[in-house]
Design an enzyme around this catalytic site. Sequence first.
Site, PDB file in Angstrom:
ATOM      1  N   SER A  24     -20.396  -4.263  23.200  1.00 22.72           N
ATOM      2  CA  SER A  24     -19.077  -3.710  23.524  1.00 22.72           C
ATOM      3  C   SER A  24     -18.717  -4.074  24.954  1.00 22.72           C
ATOM      4  CB  SER A  24     -19.086  -2.186  23.318  1.00 22.72           C
ATOM      5  OG  SER A  24     -17.780  -1.678  23.335  1.00 22.72           O
ATOM      6  N   ASN A  25     -17.803  -3.343  25.563  1.00 18.54           N
ATOM      7  CA  ASN A  25     -17.373  -3.619  26.942  1.00 18.54           C
ATOM      8  C   ASN A  25     -16.938  -2.298  27.583  1.00 18.54           C
ATOM      9  OD1 ASN A  25     -14.420  -3.210  26.528  1.00 18.54           O
ATOM     10  ND2 ASN A  25     -14.754  -4.835  25.035  1.00 18.54           N
ATOM     11  N   PRO A  26     -16.678  -2.292  28.891  1.00 16.54           N
ATOM     12  CA  PRO A  26     -16.451  -1.001  29.570  1.00 16.54           C
ATOM     13  C   PRO A  26     -15.056  -0.404  29.427  1.00 16.54           C
ATOM     14  CG  PRO A  26     -17.000  -2.778  31.138  1.00 16.54           C
ATOM     15  CD  PRO A  26     -16.700  -3.421  29.843  1.00 16.54           C
TER      16      PRO A  26
END
Length: 240
Positions: A24-26
């Site tokens: 995923s990503n932030p």
Amino acid sequence: MKRLRFVVTAGPTREHLDPVRFLSNPSTGKMGFAVARAAAARGHDVTLIAGPVSLKTPKGVRRVDVTSARDMLAAVERELLSPLPDLAARALAKAVPLTPTVFVSTAAVADWRPAKCAARKLKKGQMSDTLKLVRNPDILKTVGRRLANSSSPSLPHPPTYLVGFAAETNDVIAEARRKCREKNLEMIVANDVTEKGAGFGTDTNRVTLLRRDGSVEKLPMMTKLAVARRIVRACEDFCP
Ligand code: CTP
């Protein structure tokens, strides 16, 4: 004021390799939720398609929760491309024009996913040191292409305008222009995510709005809600 329909994507996507692990990503979804809130506050009809985030649904907004990029694409297609029986019938009868729709794609969609997702938790001993990835669909591009090819008179779609985001670390304006052209967007919101107070997780942002016609509007640092209000106003301006 004319009432528009907004479909907004927000947050990250999660690409699982087993039930307890994912890529995923932030992204926290703050920018997209702010756009949904600002559009609803202006009286527009708003559907928010959210990846996994821990934010409250803004007042007056219909929310659809999704996990992966492929889920998000399916949800967006359902909103933008599936037949609209009542609206279509009314439009065909020339009773009312179809409400223009604006698709605002703020989501930080994961560009790759693991080639396989195991149904059960993978044990360390079963996992190799390399992970095979496959490309995810580009939601904005796919929808743009499908809208362009789907003008059946029996299933009229409302005029749909695409708005993208370009979160960049370098060559911000040039990259945003390229994406605006390649994804056939009406407008793109460019921001430099390396700048303090702009980008993932912050409550503020500093963006530049780039229109298809080449116009450029550089906004100062402001709260994400204030940025969202400017984006919604810009959409009201370009919708007929
Ligand atoms: N986007 C999307 N689906 C993807 C990737 C991006 O719909 N799989 C959308 C984003 O929501 C954003 C726009 O496309 O509105 C640009 O996203 P960005 O991540 O900045 O760019 P990419 O298209 O992924 O290009 P690159 O990797 O070259 O930066």
